[in-house]
Structure formats: structure tokens, C-alpha cells
Design an enzyme around this catalytic site. Structure first.
Site, short mmCIF file in Angstrom:
data_model
loop_
_atom_site.label_atom_id
_atom_site.label_comp_id
_atom_site.label_asym_id
_atom_site.label_seq_id
_atom_site.Cartn_x
_atom_site.Cartn_y
_atom_site.Cartn_z
N CYS A 1 -0.39 3.98 -6.61
CA CYS A 1 -1.46 3.44 -5.76
C CYS A 1 -1.77 2.05 -6.28
O CYS A 1 -1.92 1.85 -7.49
CB CYS A 1 -2.70 4.34 -5.85
SG CYS A 1 -4.14 3.60 -5.01
N CYS B 1 0.88 -1.18 0.00
CA CYS B 1 0.00 0.00 0.00
C CYS B 1 0.91 1.22 0.00
O CYS B 1 1.77 1.37 0.87
CB CYS B 1 -0.86 -0.03 1.27
SG CYS B 1 -1.86 1.44 1.53
N1 DGL Z 1 -4.00 0.81 -1.84
C1 DGL Z 1 -3.78 2.14 -1.33
C2 DGL Z 1 -2.49 2.74 -1.90
O1 DGL Z 1 -1.72 2.08 -2.60
C3 DGL Z 1 -4.92 3.07 -1.64
C4 DGL Z 1 -6.23 2.71 -1.00
C5 DGL Z 1 -6.56 3.53 0.22
O2 DGL Z 1 -6.70 4.76 0.13
O3 DGL Z 1 -6.69 2.91 1.27
O4 DGL Z 1 -2.21 3.88 -1.62
#
Ligand code: DGL
Length: 275
Positions: A192, A73
């Protein structure tokens, strides 16, 4: 020391795109995926809250036997990784490791850009943290980095609207904003882990001279390289080619959505994270 699986953590589903690419490259290991779906999204939360949630997940994955945890993440990597590595790990267990997704992505960009003008598209939290800018500046001080926060892109993916006409509007808008702010950009990092699900649309609206960089493949190769350089960590990994899924939300919801990200069926179990 009892060997264990590799832990992959994300606020929700996005880390599944990272897990999928890591498993494609290294199917031999066991993996444990943890999605904090009950508290997602993280992208709009403060530094303190993202750190607090992320350290709870890391502690849980350590308790479950992981010696190596990947923060799949960007928001958690941007807001919590440094504190966990510097402050928490020495106390929790100096032999265990927590790695993120930003550094491996920043490393690749120097070989891709010709104009030395790079764009980052990510959640508001990741953009506000300036982590990509700082990591790229350490490695390639000559690269100019422009960030564009795309607050609607995660909700579009999570609500299965990634292929809808509504997605066209938001994808086009943020690409145009970014390219207007720096027309010399020739490479754009998708910072992301949800954004690979918007890849077709992003490619559709991105000017043809711009290379779009989804990060999963770079993260997977960087992990493979890390394990080659750290045989002591590799020896702590079990090799049963299995994967177990845990979520802080209802498993039925997770199973439905996760299969959309992974293109295969999963059976998750519910887990509670404590402070
Ligand atoms: N998967 C998260 C990232 O890579 C984004 C999702 C979220 O905002 O929780 O930043």
C-alpha cells in the site's frame, strides 16, 4: 502525436510516495499527479466501484495529454488494471499505456526471500483480490504468500497519527497476526503506497530476521527499465522536469497533506472526474 507528461494516479495521497521515488530516479520528465481525494479511500470499496473510478481518472489523464499512466495505488492496480489493459485500452487508444505497482513489487521478492515464505500487508481490497498471490505465483511458484489486511493503517497515516502511541497498537497487532499465521516469513511487502509513512514503526515491531520491502524504489526502477525497452514510449514523454498536482477535493486540504507526504510544498488544482 504531441508528447506529454507521465500521469501518476492514486485514490489520494499514497501515490505521492511513488511519484517521489520515480522523480528521484528520473527527474528529467514532466509529471502530472492526480489524487481522487474526494472519493478516497478505495481500499474498502468493491471491484466495480474501484474500476469505475480508476477508468474515469485514466480517461482524464489521457485527455490532459498523458501517453503513459502509472496507477500509483495498489488497490486500483489490484482491482482495475487488468480490465483497463485488456478491455479499455484497445478502444481508447492502443498506443497509450497504463502500468501498475503490483507486478514490479512481485518481481523483486524472488531475489529477497531465502525461506520462500513472504508476507503482504495491504488494504482489505488488495488482500481480498489475491492479486499479489497470483502475480508472485506466476513468477515464483515455490513461494508461499500470506496476506494480512490492515484496515486502520491508511486512516492512521491520513490523520497524521503515524507516530502516535495509537499507531503502535495497530502496527504491532497486524505484524503479530501475520507472523503467527506463518512464522517462516522472512520478507514482508508493504503493498500500500501509504505504508512508507509508517516504516519506522513497522521496522520497530517487525522481528529482526524479516526484511521489510517498501515498493517505491522497485516501481521506479521498473519504470526506468520499461522506458529503456520501449523507446517509442520514451519519445512520447516531455522533458521539462516539472510536476503538476490535481485533486478531486479542495486544493488547500490537498496542499497541506501532500506536503506531509512529499516533505515539500505543492500547489494543487481542483479537477472533476466524469463517468
Ligand atoms: N494508496 C492506496 C493503496 O496503495 C490505499 C489508500 C486507499 O485505500 O485508497 O492501496
Amino acid at each position: 502525436m504531441v508528447p506529454g507528461p507521465i500521469g501518476v494516479f492514486d485514490s489520494g495521497y499514497g501515490g505521492l510516495t511513488i511519484l517521489r521515488q520515480i522523480r528521484e530516479l528520473m527527474p528529467q520528465y514532466d509529471y502530472l499527479y492526480l489524487g481522487d481525494n474526494a472519493r478516497a479511500p478505495y481500499g474498502i470499496r468493491s471491484f466495480d466501484v474501484v474500476y469505475e473510478f480508476t477508468i474515469q481518472a485514466v480517461r482524464k489523464l489521457f485527455q490532459m495529454g498523458c501517453h503513459l499512466v502509472i496507477l500509483g495505488c495498489n488497490t486500483a492496480s489490484a482491482k482495475a488494471l487488468r480490465t483497463i489493459q485488456q478491455k479499455d485500452l484497445p478502444q481508447l487508444d492502443p498506443q497509450r499505456r497504463v502500468l501498475g505497482v503490483i507486478r514490479p513489487t512481485a518481481e523483486c521478492v524472488g531475489q529477497i526471500t531465502q525461506t520462500r515464505h513472504v508476507g503482504i500487508m495491504a488494504t482489505p481490497g488488495t488482500i481480498r483480490s489475491h492479486t499479489y498471490r497470483m502475480e508472485i505465483a506466476k513468477l515464483y511458484p515455490d513461494i508461499k504468500v500470506t496476506g494480512e489486511a490492515c484496515p486502520m493503517w491508511v486512516p492512521l497515516v491520513e490523520n497524521h497519527e503515524a507516530d502516535s502511541p495509537g499507531a503502535d497498537y495497530f502496527v504491532q497487532k497486524h505484524i503479530e497476526n501475520l507472523m503467527y499465521r506463518d512464522p517462516k516469513i522472512d520478507s514482508v511487502i508493504l503493498g500500500c503506497t501509504h505504508y512508507p509513512l509508517l516504516l519506522d514503526k513497522i521496522r520497530q515491531f517487525m522481528p529482526s530476521q524479516v526484511t521489510v520491502i517498501p515498493q517505491g524504489d522497485y516501481v521506479a526502477h521498473s519504470l526506468q527499465d520499461y522506458l529503456r525497452r520501449h523507446p517509442e514510449m520514451e519519445a512520447r514523454l516531455t522533458r521539462g522536469a516539472s510536476v503538476s498536482y490535481y485533486t478531486t477535493e479542495h486544493p488547500v486540504t490537498f496542499n497541506e497533506n501532500a506536503s506531509f507526504f512529499l516533505k515539500s510544498a505543492v500547489q494543487a488544482q481542483r479537477i472533476v472526474l466524469e463517468s
